[in-house]
Motif scaffolding. Structure first.
Motif, PDB file in Angstrom:
ATOM      1  N   PHE A 244     -10.515 -98.031 -20.498  1.00  0.00           N
ATOM      2  CA  PHE A 244      -9.432 -98.895 -20.035  1.00  0.00           C
ATOM      3  C   PHE A 244      -9.423-100.142 -20.908  1.00  0.00           C
ATOM      4  O   PHE A 244     -10.322-100.974 -20.830  1.00  0.00           O
ATOM      5  N   LYS A 245      -8.382-100.263 -21.707  1.00  0.00           N
ATOM      6  CA  LYS A 245      -8.339-101.324 -22.717  1.00  0.00           C
ATOM      7  C   LYS A 245      -7.949-102.676 -22.138  1.00  0.00           C
ATOM      8  O   LYS A 245      -8.546-103.693 -22.480  1.00  0.00           O
ATOM      9  N   GLN A 246      -6.927-102.705 -21.270  1.00  0.00           N
ATOM     10  CA  GLN A 246      -6.457-103.989 -20.760  1.00  0.00           C
ATOM     11  C   GLN A 246      -5.385-103.791 -19.699  1.00  0.00           C
ATOM     12  O   GLN A 246      -4.723-102.757 -19.667  1.00  0.00           O
ATOM     13  N   TRP A 247      -5.219-104.818 -18.861  1.00  0.00           N
ATOM     14  CA  TRP A 247      -4.078-104.838 -17.952  1.00  0.00           C
ATOM     15  C   TRP A 247      -2.815-105.303 -18.679  1.00  0.00           C
ATOM     16  O   TRP A 247      -1.706-104.971 -18.282  1.00  0.00           O
ATOM     17  N   GLY A 248      -2.990-106.079 -19.731  1.00  0.00           N
ATOM     18  CA  GLY A 248      -1.845-106.634 -20.439  1.00  0.00           C
ATOM     19  C   GLY A 248      -1.502-108.012 -19.903  1.00  0.00           C
ATOM     20  O   GLY A 248      -2.371-108.769 -19.470  1.00  0.00           O
ATOM     21  N   GLN A 249      -0.227-108.351 -19.905  1.00  0.00           N
ATOM     22  CA  GLN A 249       0.188-109.675 -19.442  1.00  0.00           C
ATOM     23  C   GLN A 249       0.084-109.820 -17.920  1.00  0.00           C
ATOM     24  O   GLN A 249      -0.028-110.924 -17.404  1.00  0.00           O
ATOM     25  N   TYR A 250       0.129-108.703 -17.199  1.00  0.00           N
ATOM     26  CA  TYR A 250       0.122-108.730 -15.736  1.00  0.00           C
ATOM     27  C   TYR A 250      -1.169-108.116 -15.199  1.00  0.00           C
ATOM     28  O   TYR A 250      -1.680-107.137 -15.750  1.00  0.00           O
ATOM     29  N   ARG A 251      -1.647-108.678 -14.120  1.00  0.00           N
ATOM     30  CA  ARG A 251      -2.764-108.043 -13.421  1.00  0.00           C
ATOM     31  C   ARG A 251      -2.391-107.844 -11.962  1.00  0.00           C
ATOM     32  O   ARG A 251      -1.477-108.501 -11.444  1.00  0.00           O
ATOM     33  N   ARG A 290      -9.681-106.693 -18.089  1.00  0.00           N
ATOM     34  CA  ARG A 290      -9.694-105.237 -18.199  1.00  0.00           C
ATOM     35  C   ARG A 290     -10.618-104.592 -17.157  1.00  0.00           C
ATOM     36  O   ARG A 290     -11.175-103.517 -17.379  1.00  0.00           O
ATOM     37  N   VAL A 291     -10.762-105.247 -16.029  1.00  0.00           N
ATOM     38  CA  VAL A 291     -11.586-104.708 -14.949  1.00  0.00           C
ATOM     39  C   VAL A 291     -10.721-103.840 -14.040  1.00  0.00           C
ATOM     40  O   VAL A 291      -9.664-104.272 -13.575  1.00  0.00           O
ATOM     41  N   LEU A 292     -11.161-102.633 -13.799  1.00  0.00           N
ATOM     42  CA  LEU A 292     -10.474-101.695 -12.909  1.00  0.00           C
ATOM     43  C   LEU A 292     -11.424-101.286 -11.802  1.00  0.00           C
ATOM     44  O   LEU A 292     -12.505-100.736 -12.074  1.00  0.00           O
TER      45      LEU A 292
END
Length: 309
Positions: A244-251, A290-292
């Motif tokens: 999982f690379k990133q959430w991007g601009q939104y979390r 990038r935490v899931l």
């Protein structure tokens, strides 16, 4: 060039430029960066692309002087090939693709990762299990690159240090994985980034690694957490490494003092009472993280060839 891309260490761009072909290209970071580099006078970004699909400094160009760069790297490293292009773009000559593969074959200490939105051409050039490298070998001979042809002829196919992947941002493009599955490769991977919707049709048979991520940049679109969780769960079932690379601009939000953007399970803006709607808050890429589900997911694949040899 060293990079901040989470799943690699270095970038190498023997070609630059591309053309947008699907919604995942709408906010292409490389296109924006190419325009900036052109304005700064960078020699590699002076070829303009078609304004309908590309832009200033982002026309497809090959850079033969960049081919030798990996030959000077002594310390083993993981290399993302063409972060600013697509090696399998139709305007990259087959003989030039052969030269890139010859460099990778000649530097087995490095691991190369190639990502394309044109897996059908990748399959045609790289070949399947029974004819891996043949088209590239023939193109090298026809182009007069005899040393390249010799390197490819003597190489082990699939090249053990080359990972081949395709980008799949929405379910309508899940069929890209079919061409990837047929391609002769030590590792096959999928980049589901920017993830713009659920991928129910995506099969993971024959896929060694899946990278998922939300979109970053000024025009970023939020990713529904359930899309990411579904891919993670299916990777665990299939034995496919998940990153999982990133959430991007939104979390995922609702717990910060700013309005949330609510999206439906199919990716449309919706109200908070819509079934299974997700509240996503724009906090910026760094803050989104990038935490899931309480942890980071940094799994990497093992070469199928290494497993079976």
């Amino acid at each position: 060039m060293t990079t901040t891309i989470e799943w690699t260490e270095e970038t190498w761009n023997p070609t630059t430029g591309c053309d947008r072909i699907s919604a995942g290209c709408d906010n292409c970071y490389a296109l924006t960066l190419a325009k900036r580099l052109k304005g700064m006078g960078s020699a590699k970004y002076q070829t303009d692309g078609d304004p309908r699909t590309s832009g200033p400094g982002f026309g497809v160009a090959v850079h033969a002087d960049a081919l030798t760069i990996p030959l000077g790297w002594k310390k083993p490293r993981t290399v993302f090939v063409n972060s600013m292009s697509d090696l399998f773009h139709a305007r990259v000559p087959t003989a030039y693709v052969a030269r890139v593969f010859a460099v990778m074959a000649a530097t087995p200490q490095h691991t190369y990762q190639i990502l394309t939105k044109r897996p059908e051409r990748m399959l045609r050039l790289v070949g399947e299990e029974i004819d891996g490298g043949v088209v590239l070998l023939d193109a090298a001979y026809a182009g007069g690159f005899e040393s390249v042809a010799t390197t490819l002829y003597e190489a082990e196919w699939p090249l053990p240090n080359v990972w081949l992947g395709t980008s799949i941002e929405s379910d309508e493009h899940s069929k890209r994985a079919d061409a990837l599955r047929k391609t002769n490769a030590a590792v096959r991977f999928i980049s589901a980034e920017p993830l713009l919707g659920p991928l129910p049709s995506l099969g993971l048979t024959g896929i060694d690694w899946l990278i998922a991520g939300g979109e970053s940049g000024p025009g970023a679109r939020p990713v529904h957490p359930d899309w990411v969780r579904d891919l993670r769960n299916r990777c665990q079932t299939a034995g496919t490494a998940f990153f999982f690379k990133q959430w991007g601009q939104y979390r995922p939000g609702g717990d910060v003092a700013q309005p949330a953007t609510w999206i439906s399970p199919d990716g449309r803006p919706c109200s908070a009472d819509y079934p299974d709607a997700a509240a996503m808050v724009r906090v910026g890429k760094k803050a989104a993280g990038r935490v899931l589900d309480g942890r980071t997911w940094d799994e990497y694949p093992t070469s199928r060839k290494a497993v079976t040899s």
